[in-house]
Design an enzyme around this catalytic site. Structure first.
Site, PDB file in Angstrom:
ATOM      1  CD  GLU A  92      31.652  48.547  38.329  1.00  0.00           C
ATOM      2  OE1 GLU A  92      31.032  47.784  37.568  1.00  0.00           O
ATOM      3  OE2 GLU A  92      32.603  48.174  39.018  1.00  0.00           O
ATOM      4  CG  ASP A  96      28.084  43.073  45.819  1.00  0.00           C
ATOM      5  OD1 ASP A  96      27.198  43.225  46.653  1.00  0.00           O
ATOM      6  OD2 ASP A  96      28.568  41.952  45.562  1.00  0.00           O
ATOM      7  CE  LYS A 123      23.115  42.413  45.382  1.00  0.00           C
ATOM      8  NZ  LYS A 123      23.605  41.002  45.343  1.00  0.00           N
ATOM      9  CG  PHE A 145      23.176  35.788  42.390  1.00  0.00           C
ATOM     10  CD1 PHE A 145      24.459  35.801  42.912  1.00  0.00           C
ATOM     11  CD2 PHE A 145      23.008  35.562  41.033  1.00  0.00           C
ATOM     12  CE1 PHE A 145      25.562  35.591  42.084  1.00  0.00           C
ATOM     13  CE2 PHE A 145      24.102  35.355  40.200  1.00  0.00           C
ATOM     14  CZ  PHE A 145      25.379  35.366  40.725  1.00  0.00           C
ATOM     15  CG  ASP A 152      28.626  36.803  35.254  1.00  0.00           C
ATOM     16  OD1 ASP A 152      28.722  37.810  35.989  1.00  0.00           O
ATOM     17  OD2 ASP A 152      29.396  35.833  35.322  1.00  0.00           O
TER      18      ASP A 152
HETATM   19  C1  PRP Z   1      31.112  42.795  39.286  1.00  0.00           C
HETATM   20  C2  PRP Z   1      30.543  44.114  38.804  1.00  0.00           C
HETATM   21  C3  PRP Z   1      31.451  45.121  39.435  1.00  0.00           C
HETATM   22  C4  PRP Z   1      31.905  44.444  40.704  1.00  0.00           C
HETATM   23  C5  PRP Z   1      31.150  44.992  41.870  1.00  0.00           C
HETATM   24  O1  PRP Z   1      32.151  42.403  38.458  1.00  0.00           O
HETATM   25  O2  PRP Z   1      30.564  44.199  37.405  1.00  0.00           O
HETATM   26  O3  PRP Z   1      32.550  45.441  38.622  1.00  0.00           O
HETATM   27  O4  PRP Z   1      31.597  43.046  40.583  1.00  0.00           O
HETATM   28  O5  PRP Z   1      31.509  44.318  43.048  1.00  0.00           O
HETATM   29  P1  PRP Z   1      32.174  45.031  44.290  1.00  0.00           P
HETATM   30  O6  PRP Z   1      31.399  46.283  44.572  1.00  0.00           O
HETATM   31  O7  PRP Z   1      32.007  44.012  45.393  1.00  0.00           O
HETATM   32  O8  PRP Z   1      33.608  45.306  43.978  1.00  0.00           O
HETATM   33  P2  PRP Z   1      32.711  40.912  38.431  1.00  0.00           P
HETATM   34  O9  PRP Z   1      34.010  40.864  39.188  1.00  0.00           O
HETATM   35  O10 PRP Z   1      31.644  39.958  38.866  1.00  0.00           O
HETATM   36  O11 PRP Z   1      33.056  40.701  36.908  1.00  0.00           O
HETATM   37  P3  PRP Z   1      32.107  40.834  35.609  1.00  0.00           P
HETATM   38  O12 PRP Z   1      31.711  42.287  35.495  1.00  0.00           O
HETATM   39  O13 PRP Z   1      32.991  40.392  34.500  1.00  0.00           O
HETATM   40  O14 PRP Z   1      30.902  39.939  35.805  1.00  0.00           O
END
Ligand code: PRP
Length: 171
Positions: A92, A96, A123, A145, A152
């Site tokens: 990952e 978050d 985080k 952020f 992104d």
């Molecule tokens: C982001 C990141 C993780 C996820 C973490 O992906 O890459 O996969 O969020 O968040 P969480 O702990 O709250 O589940 P995102 O859905 O933004 O897609 P991306 O990787 O395509 O930017």
């Protein structure tokens, strides 16, 4: 925009994580399956993979989260066909709320010999569900952020070689 982790710091941290993984999986007999969570983790995974000296294979997974919608926490996992039930390491870019990582860990736990999680960023302030992170890079204090190195803002800035604190424009 303020750079939090310059490219040199990221390179060092990726190398440190790679050393840990090489050490822990030194005795494996079957290749370690790296499961990269698209899109964000692809840049981290590409660099991390090149620090590995153990045998490994690669699969990608897309986890569409619905954090912004009424069905918060629900995930649709498009797992493709990992076709491997050995040792799995989920890669990952950031943990978050923890919902994505937890869903993936739970999914693979039922079909793999072992499953662990490696994230470049954590985080903890945003956590909603408990997640065991075996290999953790940078821990973010607070709730900035962040963009760059795969992360992104509306699909932009993934190409930046550093990670920066970004203030989204007021809408
Ligand atoms: C982001 C990141 C993780 C996820 C973490 O992906 O890459 O996969 O969020 O968040 P969480 O702990 O709250 O589940 P995102 O859905 O933004 O897609 P991306 O990787 O395509 O930017």
């Amino acid at each position: 925009m303020k750079i939090i982790y310059p490219a040199t710091a990221i390179t060092q941290e990726v190398a440190r994580l790679g050393q840990e993984i090489n050490r822990d999986y030194a005795e494996i007999t079957e290749p370690l399956l790296l499961v990269v969570v698209l899109q964000g983790a692809m840049i981290f995974a590409a660099d991390l993979m090149r620090t590995l000296t153990i045998p490994c294979t690669l699969a990608c997974v897309r986890a569409s989260s619905y954090r912004q919608s009424t069905s918060a926490g629900e995930l649709v996992l498009d797992l493709g066909d990992p076709a491997d039930h050995g040792d799995i390491l989920i890669i990952e870019d950031i943990v978050d709320t923890g919902q994505t990582a937890q869903a993936l860990l739970n999914h693979f736990r039922t079909e793999a010999r072992s499953v662990h999680l490696c994230t470049l960023l954590d985080k903890p302030k945003r956590r909603k569900v408990e997640v065991l992170i075996t290999y953790c890079g940078f821990v973010l204090a607070g709730d900035p952020f962040v963009i760059g190195y795969g992360l992104d803002y509306h699909e932009r800035y993934r190409e930046l070689p550093y990670i920066a604190d970004f203030t989204p424009p007021a809408s």
